[in-house]
Design a protein around this motif. Structure first.
Motif, PDB file in Angstrom:
ATOM      1  N   HIS A 121       4.365  -8.545  -4.273  1.00 25.26           N
ATOM      2  CA  HIS A 121       3.017  -8.668  -4.853  1.00 25.26           C
ATOM      3  C   HIS A 121       1.936  -8.444  -3.792  1.00 25.26           C
ATOM      4  CE1 HIS A 121       3.991  -9.764  -8.929  1.00 25.26           C
ATOM      5  NE2 HIS A 121       4.810 -10.728  -8.528  1.00 25.26           N
ATOM      6  N   ALA A 122       2.172  -8.954  -2.579  1.00 29.46           N
ATOM      7  CA  ALA A 122       1.196  -8.758  -1.503  1.00 29.46           C
ATOM      8  C   ALA A 122       1.063  -7.280  -1.158  1.00 29.46           C
ATOM      9  CB  ALA A 122       1.615  -9.559  -0.268  1.00 29.46           C
ATOM     10  N   LEU A 123       2.178  -6.574  -1.101  1.00 31.74           N
ATOM     11  CA  LEU A 123       2.140  -5.145  -0.797  1.00 31.74           C
ATOM     12  C   LEU A 123       1.464  -4.354  -1.904  1.00 31.74           C
ATOM     13  CD1 LEU A 123       5.714  -4.776   0.709  1.00 31.74           C
ATOM     14  CD2 LEU A 123       3.557  -4.476   1.943  1.00 31.74           C
ATOM     15  N   ASP A 124       1.673  -4.755  -3.149  1.00 29.49           N
ATOM     16  CA  ASP A 124       0.997  -4.083  -4.261  1.00 29.49           C
ATOM     17  C   ASP A 124      -0.518  -4.241  -4.148  1.00 29.49           C
ATOM     18  OD1 ASP A 124       3.338  -3.188  -5.381  1.00 29.49           O
ATOM     19  OD2 ASP A 124       3.525  -4.850  -6.804  1.00 29.49           O
ATOM     20  N   ARG A 125      -0.962  -5.455  -3.804  1.00 29.63           N
ATOM     21  CA  ARG A 125      -2.410  -5.676  -3.660  1.00 29.63           C
ATOM     22  C   ARG A 125      -2.966  -4.893  -2.477  1.00 29.63           C
ATOM     23  NH1 ARG A 125      -0.820 -10.934  -4.506  1.00 29.63           N
ATOM     24  NH2 ARG A 125      -1.329 -11.513  -2.359  1.00 29.63           N
ATOM     25  N   LEU A 126      -2.210  -4.829  -1.377  1.00 29.33           N
ATOM     26  CA  LEU A 126      -2.663  -4.054  -0.226  1.00 29.33           C
ATOM     27  C   LEU A 126      -2.770  -2.574  -0.561  1.00 29.33           C
ATOM     28  CD1 LEU A 126      -0.777  -5.606   2.828  1.00 29.33           C
ATOM     29  CD2 LEU A 126      -3.232  -5.651   2.378  1.00 29.33           C
ATOM     30  N   LYS A 127      -1.837  -2.075  -1.359  1.00 29.37           N
ATOM     31  CA  LYS A 127      -1.878  -0.665  -1.755  1.00 29.37           C
ATOM     32  C   LYS A 127      -3.139  -0.371  -2.565  1.00 29.37           C
ATOM     33  CE  LYS A 127       0.785   2.828  -4.280  1.00 29.37           C
ATOM     34  NZ  LYS A 127       2.026   3.091  -5.061  1.00 29.37           N
ATOM     35  N   THR A 128      -3.448  -1.275  -3.502  1.00 28.28           N
ATOM     36  CA  THR A 128      -4.650  -1.099  -4.315  1.00 28.28           C
ATOM     37  C   THR A 128      -5.908  -1.193  -3.451  1.00 28.28           C
ATOM     38  OG1 THR A 128      -3.510  -2.096  -6.203  1.00 28.28           O
ATOM     39  CG2 THR A 128      -5.903  -1.954  -6.328  1.00 28.28           C
ATOM     40  N   TYR A 129      -5.902  -2.157  -2.519  1.00 28.49           N
ATOM     41  CA  TYR A 129      -7.053  -2.331  -1.634  1.00 28.49           C
ATOM     42  C   TYR A 129      -7.236  -1.114  -0.733  1.00 28.49           C
ATOM     43  CZ  TYR A 129      -9.886  -4.198   2.175  1.00 28.49           C
ATOM     44  OH  TYR A 129     -10.854  -4.393   3.127  1.00 28.49           O
ATOM     45  N   ALA A 130      -6.137  -0.589  -0.197  1.00 27.92           N
ATOM     46  CA  ALA A 130      -6.224   0.582   0.674  1.00 27.92           C
ATOM     47  C   ALA A 130      -6.818   1.774  -0.062  1.00 27.92           C
ATOM     48  CB  ALA A 130      -4.833   0.932   1.216  1.00 27.92           C
ATOM     49  N   ALA A 131      -6.456   1.920  -1.345  1.00 22.98           N
ATOM     50  CA  ALA A 131      -7.021   3.015  -2.148  1.00 22.98           C
ATOM     51  C   ALA A 131      -8.518   2.818  -2.331  1.00 22.98           C
ATOM     52  CB  ALA A 131      -6.320   3.084  -3.495  1.00 22.98           C
ATOM     53  N   ALA A 132      -8.940   1.553  -2.473  1.00 22.81           N
ATOM     54  CA  ALA A 132     -10.369   1.263  -2.659  1.00 22.81           C
ATOM     55  C   ALA A 132     -11.165   1.514  -1.380  1.00 22.81           C
ATOM     56  CB  ALA A 132     -10.557  -0.183  -3.109  1.00 22.81           C
ATOM     57  N   CYS A 133     -10.502   1.460  -0.237  1.00 23.66           N
ATOM     58  CA  CYS A 133     -11.193   1.623   1.049  1.00 23.66           C
ATOM     59  C   CYS A 133     -11.507   3.082   1.376  1.00 23.66           C
ATOM     60  CB  CYS A 133     -10.345   1.019   2.175  1.00 23.66           C
ATOM     61  SG  CYS A 133     -10.237  -0.783   2.149  1.00 23.66           S
ATOM     62  N   THR A 134     -11.103   3.995   0.527  1.00 24.31           N
ATOM     63  CA  THR A 134     -11.301   5.413   0.833  1.00 24.31           C
ATOM     64  C   THR A 134     -12.752   5.849   0.693  1.00 24.31           C
ATOM     65  OG1 THR A 134     -10.680   5.966  -1.443  1.00 24.31           O
ATOM     66  CG2 THR A 134      -8.941   6.037   0.232  1.00 24.31           C
ATOM     67  N   ASP A 135     -13.563   5.097  -0.068  1.00 23.56           N
ATOM     68  CA  ASP A 135     -14.993   5.425  -0.150  1.00 23.56           C
ATOM     69  C   ASP A 135     -15.786   4.146  -0.392  1.00 23.56           C
ATOM     70  OD1 ASP A 135     -15.795   5.221  -3.233  1.00 23.56           O
ATOM     71  OD2 ASP A 135     -13.818   6.158  -3.136  1.00 23.56           O
ATOM     72  N   ASP A 136     -17.060   4.176  -0.033  1.00 24.07           N
ATOM     73  CA  ASP A 136     -17.892   2.979  -0.070  1.00 24.07           C
ATOM     74  C   ASP A 136     -18.087   2.443  -1.490  1.00 24.07           C
ATOM     75  OD1 ASP A 136     -18.154   3.090   2.644  1.00 24.07           O
ATOM     76  OD2 ASP A 136     -20.090   4.139   2.607  1.00 24.07           O
TER      77      ASP A 136
END
Length: 246
Positions: free
Chosen positions: A212-227
């Motif tokens: 679950h932690a890795l899934d959230r990190l994956k989603t967060y990393a995708a969100a970090c691609t633009d402001d």
């Protein structure tokens, strides 16, 4: 629990997790004023201290003395700790401080430096070097530390989940977990079982937490691609309700 200090370590091998934790916590509390409590705590941690010294034995011919003295210093401050995994916290701190005293830090190309020193994300990130130059080379472990630090601040993941992932990474490397299985080896059975020895949770629970932690990190990393996406993420996760919810 026992009549003699020499019997205490044997008692801990047979005691259940709750009773052992209670004894360690009591000793840790007493270290604020009682040096004999420090001695008792160090006595219990000697086997773990020996493992730390063995792991760092290539760094100094005096590694036994360095680990012993640092272990005593850490035990003397045990009353300040609030973690339920007291022994592990003291041993990790001992390993971290001895490594730092020998000049091994976040820039060193050593497996345990990359993983275990990542508990202190602020210190790890401080080794990033000169960011004003676009040509400055940033070590991968520093970038990872900064990413974790930002993920914790933005409620994508909790600090204890960061530590769990770091432990799983260390374990996966130790057992030689294949990268094509179990989230790059992190959730392979052998890696999780090794980490579970130091946790009160079952291996299955740890595997689920990590996934679950890795899934959230994956989603967060995708969100970090633009402001815009990152601002939307922060607006949706201000309270951090999803962190650790699984």
């Amino acid at each position: 629990m026992v009549d003699d200090l020499a019997d205490l370590r044997e008692w801990t091998r047979q005691a259940d997790v709750a009773n052992k934790a209670a004894v360690l916590r009591t000793l840790a509390t007493l270290t604020a004023t009682d040096r004999s409590a420090v001695a008792a705590l160090v006595w219990l941690l000697i086997p773990g201290g020996c493992r730390v010294a063995e792991a760092l034995s290539d760094l100094s011919p005096d590694i036994d003395a360095l680990v012993a003295s640092e272990l005593w210093l850490q035990a003397a401050q045990a009353h300040r700790l609030r973690t339920p995994w007291l022994a592990r916290a003291l041993l990790n701190a001992t390993r971290r401080e001895v490594a730092a005293s020998l000049g091994v830090g976040s820039r060193a190309d050593r497996h345990w430096a990359r993983v275990l020193l990542a508990d202190d994300l602020t210190t790890l990130a401080s080794g990033a070097g000169d960011r004003e130059s676009p040509e400055a080379e940033v070590a991968p472990e520093v970038e990872l530390g900064e990413f974790f630090d930002e993920a914790v601040r933005d409620h994508a993941i909790a600090e204890d989940e960061v530590r769990l992932l770091c432990e799983l990474a260390a374990s996966a490397e130790t057992v030689g977990a294949p990268l094509h299985r179990g989230r790059l080896g992190l959730t392979t059975p052998a890696a999780v079982e090794l980490v579970a020895h130091d946790h009160p949770e079952a291996a299955r629970t740890l595997r689920r937490r990590a996934a679950h932690a890795l899934d959230r990190l994956k989603t967060y990393a995708a969100a970090c691609t633009d402001d815009i996406s990152l601002d939307r993420w922060r607006a949706d996760h201000q309270g951090g309700d999803e962190v650790g919810a699984a």
